[in-house]
Design a protein around this motif. Structure first.
Motif, PDB file in Angstrom:
ATOM      1  N   ARG A   1       0.808  -1.204   0.000  1.00  0.00           N
ATOM      2  CA  ARG A   1       0.000   0.000   0.000  1.00  0.00           C
ATOM      3  C   ARG A   1       0.846   1.261   0.000  1.00  0.00           C
ATOM      4  O   ARG A   1       0.299   2.351  -0.067  1.00  0.00           O
TER       5      ARG A   1
ATOM      6  N   CYS B   1      -4.855   4.360  -2.700  1.00  0.00           N
ATOM      7  CA  CYS B   1      -4.921   3.219  -3.617  1.00  0.00           C
ATOM      8  C   CYS B   1      -6.296   3.062  -4.240  1.00  0.00           C
ATOM      9  O   CYS B   1      -6.421   2.738  -5.411  1.00  0.00           O
ATOM     10  N   CYS B   2      -7.346   3.284  -3.462  1.00  0.00           N
ATOM     11  CA  CYS B   2      -8.680   3.078  -3.996  1.00  0.00           C
ATOM     12  C   CYS B   2      -8.937   3.978  -5.188  1.00  0.00           C
ATOM     13  O   CYS B   2      -9.733   3.651  -6.063  1.00  0.00           O
TER      14      CYS B   2
ATOM     15  N   GLY C   1     -10.077   6.263  -0.730  1.00  0.00           N
ATOM     16  CA  GLY C   1      -8.757   6.185  -0.126  1.00  0.00           C
ATOM     17  C   GLY C   1      -8.783   6.552   1.335  1.00  0.00           C
ATOM     18  O   GLY C   1      -9.812   6.864   1.909  1.00  0.00           O
ATOM     19  N   THR C   2      -7.616   6.487   1.921  1.00  0.00           N
ATOM     20  CA  THR C   2      -7.494   6.694   3.354  1.00  0.00           C
ATOM     21  C   THR C   2      -7.629   8.170   3.703  1.00  0.00           C
ATOM     22  O   THR C   2      -6.970   8.998   3.110  1.00  0.00           O
TER      23      THR C   2
ATOM     24  N   ALA D   1     -12.134  -0.027   2.538  1.00  0.00           N
ATOM     25  CA  ALA D   1     -12.163  -0.325   3.963  1.00  0.00           C
ATOM     26  C   ALA D   1     -11.680   0.853   4.793  1.00  0.00           C
ATOM     27  O   ALA D   1     -12.166   1.104   5.896  1.00  0.00           O
ATOM     28  N   CYS D   2     -10.715   1.596   4.267  1.00  0.00           N
ATOM     29  CA  CYS D   2     -10.165   2.714   5.029  1.00  0.00           C
ATOM     30  C   CYS D   2     -11.223   3.747   5.354  1.00  0.00           C
ATOM     31  O   CYS D   2     -11.274   4.278   6.459  1.00  0.00           O
TER      32      CYS D   2
ATOM     33  N   CYS E   1     -10.677  -3.864  -0.202  1.00  0.00           N
ATOM     34  CA  CYS E   1      -9.381  -3.203  -0.073  1.00  0.00           C
ATOM     35  C   CYS E   1      -8.485  -3.575  -1.242  1.00  0.00           C
ATOM     36  O   CYS E   1      -7.685  -4.458  -1.118  1.00  0.00           O
ATOM     37  N   PRO E   2      -8.554  -2.952  -2.358  1.00  0.00           N
ATOM     38  CA  PRO E   2      -9.573  -1.980  -2.761  1.00  0.00           C
ATOM     39  C   PRO E   2     -10.787  -2.705  -3.317  1.00  0.00           C
ATOM     40  O   PRO E   2     -10.678  -3.824  -3.770  1.00  0.00           O
TER      41      PRO E   2
HETATM   42  S1  SF4 Z   1      -9.125   0.469   1.551  1.00  0.00           S
HETATM   43 FE1  SF4 Z   1      -7.241  -0.561   0.966  1.00  0.00          FE
HETATM   44  S2  SF4 Z   1      -6.982  -0.017  -1.166  1.00  0.00           S
HETATM   45 FE2  SF4 Z   1      -8.439   1.428  -0.317  1.00  0.00          FE
HETATM   46  S3  SF4 Z   1      -7.238   3.165   0.354  1.00  0.00           S
HETATM   47 FE3  SF4 Z   1      -7.431   1.804   2.090  1.00  0.00          FE
HETATM   48  S4  SF4 Z   1      -5.608   0.543   2.013  1.00  0.00           S
HETATM   49 FE4  SF4 Z   1      -5.834   1.479   0.006  1.00  0.00          FE
END
Ligand code: SF4
Lengths: 412, 183, 196
Positions: free
Chosen positions: A106, B50-51, B87-88, B115-116, B147-148
């Motif tokens: 990540r 990342c998302c 994203g986070t 998930a974040c 995730c994602p």
């Molecule tokens: S849920 Fe997973 S993929 Fe999405 S922002 Fe958070 S760490 Fe990244």
């Protein structure tokens, strides 16, 4: 923005607007120089502070850049990072090594496999784990696939930054197929946790290898198409050539790595110069910046061009690795709870964006005492404080885009 | 030609005139507005982590969010009515997310993607700098875990939101009902 | 630079040649600065005194034998003491050289296989002052700011030592071993790991 911009520059206008002397006849300025002085007496020029981001499409995420402008020029610039600080280092101190690897994905979410590769290497070296040979090949192949995907994204998004939408859509065709490949082998489209301590999660199947072959051929076939759209496009060349120069000295001083360093003319690639994993068994070239094609050493054009050529080199590496691949297991025998002996380690590897370094201090427990990661984007973005001075605002977008940063890795 | 109305019977042109029935729709103006909104969501191009890559993938070639009338990504909050928080969200970013949300014109909707944003995700335990769920900052209409989340999941979330817009009417919940800021 | 197949003179001591060279340079130029060193193993290092660090680093950068022209990484590691001992903070510099990439002798590898040099500085935990190396490698700027931000090392002699990742008013330095998660930040609660 300077107020002078509002007066359409002409002698009479300046005279009429500027002269404030009451009663006397206006002096008629004789030379351009005198006129300018007149203008300067009354029209104030001041710097405008402009804030770009953190929500701005040109900043590739949540970078915030505060610039002081003088007209269209950037006087001073300060990137503000940290909007995506996700505490990967603290987490590394808190969870066992096994569980830390997904967090490495990540950090640089466009090159998750490469990240895993380096981090797994560091932990293995620390713990003295022998990785089976076939697993090393699997890792190299997968990491190179990831490098192609990441560069494709960089190429497409760079077009987007400069106002060309089409290459973005085109590269996503290849990228989607590549992501499907990784999806089939690991179960995730973007973040994988495929490379694990001691090897890789599963072996390649016959069908997967066929798929991979087809994909490699299609990437090879399409690359000239992307180049027609972007690299050989005159508008693109004019937007990028001779723009955002990062010369060799600046790049070294700031610790710029990856395509940014090679575009400056430094012939350095960890995969060749300090070969890790099985990279020393393959023949490939390290593309370096060249002047005279369209731009000069260290400009945005060269950085882009290096990415394009690196895709070709990655294709070569994958083909050679597929040909050489030995049979055997893909996972070493690993204990249920992995403990690294006391000690420290620093391992670095070549990611699509530059050199990722992982420093681990272990005190003999299942969790690390301290983990520190060097994200290549961190240094690659720091350098713009210096090189962006004096560029136009529009070129700043080209410069940031050509550095191809991923904020997850800058902030970790 | 319908027969002449009987004396004393109610005159209902709707029943009697097939032309009219084929060419005129009777509805509530609100419903029409919601129907329009539902099929013209303008998401804000707002990638956090990342998302956001998966959000881009959803908008791009293979998944083509445009098919569902939600593909016009706008760079400015003032032009958009859907915030996909992809994203986070960190503590440093939280005030900015809130401010962007406040800048969006009503009616507005939000999807917590990943998930974040749903609850801290992988960072919930040791990520001291991660806000444990974006619903602590802005009201959320649809929670989308993963995730994602895969692009199909995001498309599903947007479809769910579209149905909800019709069901619930065009207005977002008043804030005190969502419990934001109650603490 | 692929490994040369024949490598007759493998250093008998198994010491890392690159670190050895750096130590040689330091012992001639800054003899009283070197505190300790470790030459073998996977992570060789040289520990030096904090005073005069910038000069020492400049020597390493400019000396013909080392030419370490890139500061790869700066790390702070917190080692809290027990009881009366306040403990120490270790600041670690990983340096590498591009100028030497043509020099085959430089690449004669020992166990480590990667030509970087690690320089360590140890400072007391209650007064973690380390001279900046910003004027030697400009790129150290952000690394130092990050080390200050997360570990709380104070780099002296440089402008603008601000937090870089965390917000300006964040309490404490999270990578110190005794840092405690605050209960909330600007009204947004943070659930501590123990409560989850
Ligand atoms: S849920 Fe997973 S993929 Fe999405 S922002 Fe958070 S760490 Fe990244």
């Amino acid at each position: 923005m300077s107020d002078a911009g509002h007066t359409p520059g002409g002698g009479d206008v300046a005279e009429r607007d500027v002269y404030t002397g009451a009663g006397e006849p206006a002096p008629s300025p004789s030379s351009v120089h005198e006129r300018q002085e007149l203008v300067g007496r009354d029209l104030r020029t001041e710097e405008l502070v402009l804030n770009i981001g953190p929500q701005h499409p040109a900043t590739h995420g949540v970078l915030r850049v505060v610039i002081k402008t003088d007209g269209e020029f950037v006087r001073e610039l300060e990137p503000h990072v940290g909007n995506l600080h996700r505490c990967a280092e603290k987490i590394g101190e808190s969870v066992p090594y096994y569980q830390w690897l997904p967090y490495v994905d990540r950090m640089d979410y466009l090159a998750a496999m490469c990240n895993e590769h380096v981090a797994a290497m560091a932990i293995e070296k620390l713990g003295g784990v022998e990785v089976p040979e076939r697993a090393e090949y699997c890792r190299v192949i997968i990491a190179e696939v990831q490098r192609i995907l990441s560069h494709l994204m960089a190429i497409g998004v760079y077009g987007l930054d400069l106002g060309a939408f089409t290459p973005f859509l085109h590269q996503f065709r290849e990228r989607e197929r590549g992501m499907d490949l990784l999806d089939h082998i690991s179960g995730g489209r973007l973040l994988y946790h495929y490379i694990q301590i001691g090897g890789v999660k599963r072996d390649f199947s016959r069908e997967w290898l066929d798929e991979l072959d087809a994909w490699l051929a299609s990437v090879e076939r399409r690359l000239p198409e992307y180049n027609t759209l972007l690299l050989n496009n005159r508008v693109f060349q004019q937007r990028t050539a001779h723009i955002g120069l990062i010369n060799e000295e600046t790049a070294k001083r700031w610790g710029v790595t990856g395509p940014g360093l090679r575009a400056a003319g430094v012939d350095w690639d960890l995969r060749r110069d300090v070969p890790y994993s099985v990279y020393d068994r393959f023949e490939f070239e390290v593309p370096c910046g060249e002047s005279g094609i369209a731009g000069e050493l260290g400009d945005c054009f060269n950085r882009h061009w290096i990415r394009v050529r690196e895709v070709e080199e990655s294709l070569k590496i994958i083909r050679q690795a597929l040909a050489q691949m030995p049979e055997g297991p893909t996972m070493a025998k690993m204990p249920k709870s992995f403990k690294a002996p006391k000690g420290e380690i620093y391992v670095r590897g070549e990611n699509p964006r530059g050199e990722l370094g992982v420093y681990i201090v272990s005190d003999g427990k299942p969790t690390a005492y301290r983990i520190r990661c060097r994200g290549p984007s961190f240094s690659n973005i720091a350098v713009i404080t210096e090189v962006a001075r004096g560029t136009m605002i529009a070129d700043l977008v080209a410069l940031i885009g050509s550095q191809d940063i991923v904020l997850g890795e800058v902030d970790r | 030609m319908p027969d002449a109305p009987q004396p004393g019977a109610a005159v209902n042109p709707w029943d009697d005139d097939p032309e009219l029935r084929q060419n005129v729709i009777l509805t509530k103006i609100d419903w029409v507005k919601d129907w329009g909104r539902r099929h013209a969501l303008w998401p804000m191009a707002f990638g956090l982590a990342c998302c956001a890559m998966e959000m881009m993938a959803t908008a791009a070639t293979k998944y083509d969010l445009d098919r569902f009338g939600a593909g016009v990504f706008r760079a400015s909050p003032r032009q958009s009515d859907l915030m996909i928080v992809a994203g986070t969200v960190t503590h440093k970013m939280a005030p900015r997310v809130r401010r962007l949300w406040d800048q969006m014109p009503d009616p507005k909707y939000s999807i917590a993607m990943g998930a974040c944003t749903v609850g801290g995700g992988p960072y919930v335990k040791y990520g001291y700098h991660v806000v444990q769920g974006v619903d602590q900052v802005i009201p959320v209409d649809i929670y989308l875990p993963g995730c994602p989340p895969r692009p199909e999941a995001l498309i599903d979330a947007i479809r769910k939101l579209q149905f909800r817009i019709l069901e619930r009417g065009g207005n977002t919940l008043p804030e005190d009902e969502t419990g934001v800021g109650a603490a | 630079m692929a490994d040369a197949p024949e490598e007759p003179e493998t250093p008998a001591s198994n010491a890392d040649p690159v670190t050895e060279r750096a130590l040689g340079v330091l012992e001639t130029e800054h003899a009283d600065s070197v505190v300790a060193s470790e030459m073998t193993g996977a992570h060789p290092w040289i520990q030096v005194k904090a005073e005069g660090l910038a000069d020492l680093m400049r020597t390493l950068r400019d000396h013909d034998d080392t030419q370490l022209d890139c500061c790869h990484l700066i790390t702070g590691v917190d080692y809290p003491g027990k009881g009366k001992d306040v403990g120490e903070i270790e600041v670690l510099y990983h340096l590498c050289s591009y100028a030497k990439r043509e020099d085959a002798a430089y690449f004669k590898r020992a166990e480590k296989n990667d030509p970087w040099v690690a320089i360590k500085v140890r400072v007391p935990r209650d007064a973690p002052n380390v001279p900046t190396v910003m004027e030697v490698w400009t790129g150290a700027d952000w690394h130092e700011r990050e080390t200050y931000d997360l570990v709380g090392v104070r780099f002296t002699g440089r402008p603008d030592l601000r937090r870089i990742l965390l917000p300006e008013d964040w309490p404490g330095h999270p990578l110190r071993k005794d840092w405690e998660t605050p209960a909330s930040y600007h009204g947004i609660p943070i659930i501590a790991p123990e409560d989850l």
